[in-house]
Design an enzyme around this catalytic site. Sequence first.
Site, short mmCIF file in Angstrom:
data_model
loop_
_atom_site.label_atom_id
_atom_site.label_comp_id
_atom_site.label_asym_id
_atom_site.label_seq_id
_atom_site.Cartn_x
_atom_site.Cartn_y
_atom_site.Cartn_z
CE LYS A 13 58.19 -28.02 52.69
NZ LYS A 13 57.19 -28.83 52.05
NE ARG A 88 59.66 -25.82 46.64
CZ ARG A 88 58.77 -25.74 47.41
NH1 ARG A 88 58.70 -24.55 48.47
NH2 ARG A 88 57.69 -26.51 47.66
NE ARG A 122 47.75 -28.41 51.66
CZ ARG A 122 49.30 -28.23 51.22
NH1 ARG A 122 50.14 -27.86 52.17
NH2 ARG A 122 49.48 -28.16 50.19
NE ARG A 155 49.17 -24.82 48.95
CZ ARG A 155 50.15 -25.12 49.25
NH1 ARG A 155 50.46 -25.20 50.57
NH2 ARG A 155 51.20 -25.55 48.54
NE ARG A 166 52.57 -28.68 45.30
CZ ARG A 166 51.98 -28.94 46.28
NH1 ARG A 166 50.36 -29.30 46.21
NH2 ARG A 166 51.88 -28.84 47.49
P1 AP5 Z 1 51.56 -29.08 55.54
O1 AP5 Z 1 52.07 -28.97 56.73
O2 AP5 Z 1 50.79 -28.22 54.73
O3 AP5 Z 1 52.90 -29.58 54.63
P2 AP5 Z 1 53.93 -28.81 53.81
O4 AP5 Z 1 55.12 -29.57 53.76
O5 AP5 Z 1 53.99 -27.33 54.29
O6 AP5 Z 1 53.39 -28.82 52.35
P3 AP5 Z 1 53.07 -27.78 51.14
O7 AP5 Z 1 52.50 -28.36 50.19
O8 AP5 Z 1 52.79 -26.41 51.64
O9 AP5 Z 1 54.56 -27.84 50.84
P4 AP5 Z 1 55.20 -27.38 49.40
O10 AP5 Z 1 56.49 -27.33 49.37
O11 AP5 Z 1 54.64 -28.04 48.12
O12 AP5 Z 1 54.36 -25.99 48.94
P5 AP5 Z 1 54.78 -24.49 49.06
O13 AP5 Z 1 53.64 -23.78 49.61
O14 AP5 Z 1 56.13 -24.22 49.93
O15 AP5 Z 1 50.87 -30.48 55.62
C1 AP5 Z 1 50.06 -31.21 54.56
C2 AP5 Z 1 48.96 -31.62 55.19
O16 AP5 Z 1 49.29 -32.95 56.08
C3 AP5 Z 1 48.02 -30.79 56.09
O17 AP5 Z 1 46.71 -31.09 55.72
C4 AP5 Z 1 48.42 -31.16 57.44
O18 AP5 Z 1 47.41 -30.85 58.34
C5 AP5 Z 1 48.31 -32.53 57.44
N1 AP5 Z 1 49.75 -32.88 58.40
C6 AP5 Z 1 50.95 -32.27 58.65
N2 AP5 Z 1 51.74 -33.20 59.27
C7 AP5 Z 1 50.92 -34.12 59.58
C8 AP5 Z 1 51.10 -35.49 60.13
N3 AP5 Z 1 52.53 -35.72 60.99
N4 AP5 Z 1 50.43 -36.43 60.15
C9 AP5 Z 1 49.24 -36.42 59.62
N5 AP5 Z 1 49.14 -35.10 59.11
C10 AP5 Z 1 49.76 -34.38 58.90
O19 AP5 Z 1 55.19 -24.13 47.67
C11 AP5 Z 1 54.22 -23.78 46.67
C12 AP5 Z 1 54.70 -23.58 45.38
O20 AP5 Z 1 55.35 -22.33 45.47
C13 AP5 Z 1 55.71 -24.49 44.78
O21 AP5 Z 1 55.11 -25.81 44.17
C14 AP5 Z 1 56.59 -23.44 43.81
O22 AP5 Z 1 55.85 -23.57 42.40
C15 AP5 Z 1 56.47 -22.50 44.44
N6 AP5 Z 1 57.84 -22.15 45.42
C16 AP5 Z 1 57.66 -22.06 46.81
N7 AP5 Z 1 59.07 -22.04 47.24
C17 AP5 Z 1 59.69 -21.80 46.28
C18 AP5 Z 1 61.12 -21.92 45.99
N8 AP5 Z 1 62.10 -21.80 46.87
N9 AP5 Z 1 61.64 -21.98 44.61
C19 AP5 Z 1 60.85 -22.18 43.52
N10 AP5 Z 1 59.46 -22.30 43.82
C20 AP5 Z 1 59.01 -21.89 45.00
#
Ligand code: AP5
Length: 208
Positions: A13, A88, A122, A155, A166
């Site tokens: 994402k 979410r 990552r 991270r 997660r």
């Molecule tokens: P990346 O692009 O970083 O993936 P992502 O989907 O953004 O993953 P996140 O881990 O950031 O998502 P998340 O939803 O768990 O975390 P968030 O920060 O939102 O890609 C991942 C890796 O793969 C990278 O190394 C990239 O280079 C590689 N890659 C990407 N595409 C690729 C491809 N096609 N092929 C190969 N490699 C690839 O949330 C963190 C925490 O915040 C949550 O756990 C929760 O506690 C809290 N939180 C956030 N939002 C909310 C909400 N709305 N409600 C409640 N709690 C929330």
Amino acid sequence: MRLILLGPPGAGKGTQAVYLSELLSIPAISTGDILRAEVKAGSELGLTAKRYMESGGLVPDDTIIDMMRSRLADQECAGGFLLDGFPRTVTQARALASLVTIDKVLALEIPKEVIISRLGARRSCPECKAVYHLEHQPPQEEGKCDGCSTDLIIRADDAPETIRSRLEAYEYQTSPLLEFYSSTGNLVRIDGDRSIAAIKADLAKLVG
Ligand code: AP5
């Protein structure tokens, strides 16, 4: 355009949000990035969020909805936006629907084993939030951000046991959104288990 990028942790994402934001000249709003900045600043919101994030659970709906209500009211969002990591839960999705109309929900789908391997490799820039992957998207200089030369970090929530929590949070609390948005008729499912470039090309066609 008002877009949502939906998908499990590690679906790509954040990676695709940067691209779509540039392509469409709209802000990409990542709730994860906002919360990490609050944790770093030691704010009240950050202190509340920290323990949920560290355990791999979701921050309570009320906290997130208040935070996003004020963010979406910013002038910057007037011409559209791309949401990464929000909503979410179904409660968050209903709250969002009461504020704005969403044009498209782009759902990246990938198998669990790919998620675990992606998150294990990552590396993230704590300064400018750029995301790297040791194999698929490596930085030019090992361990340094291409854009701002800051030392890259792993991270805290990319530890294997936290990834498992997660994934559970996604399965039980977030995946019902696929049904929710399918019923509103604006869900587009995308195979996220392909190269970054192939997914980019698909997304460009979908929002073009
Ligand atoms: P990346 O692009 O970083 O993936 P992502 O989907 O953004 O993953 P996140 O881990 O950031 O998502 P998340 O939803 O768990 O975390 P968030 O920060 O939102 O890609 C991942 C890796 O793969 C990278 O190394 C990239 O280079 C590689 N890659 C990407 N595409 C690729 C491809 N096609 N092929 C190969 N490699 C690839 O949330 C963190 C925490 O915040 C949550 O756990 C929760 O506690 C809290 N939180 C956030 N939002 C909310 C909400 N709305 N409600 C409640 N709690 C929330």
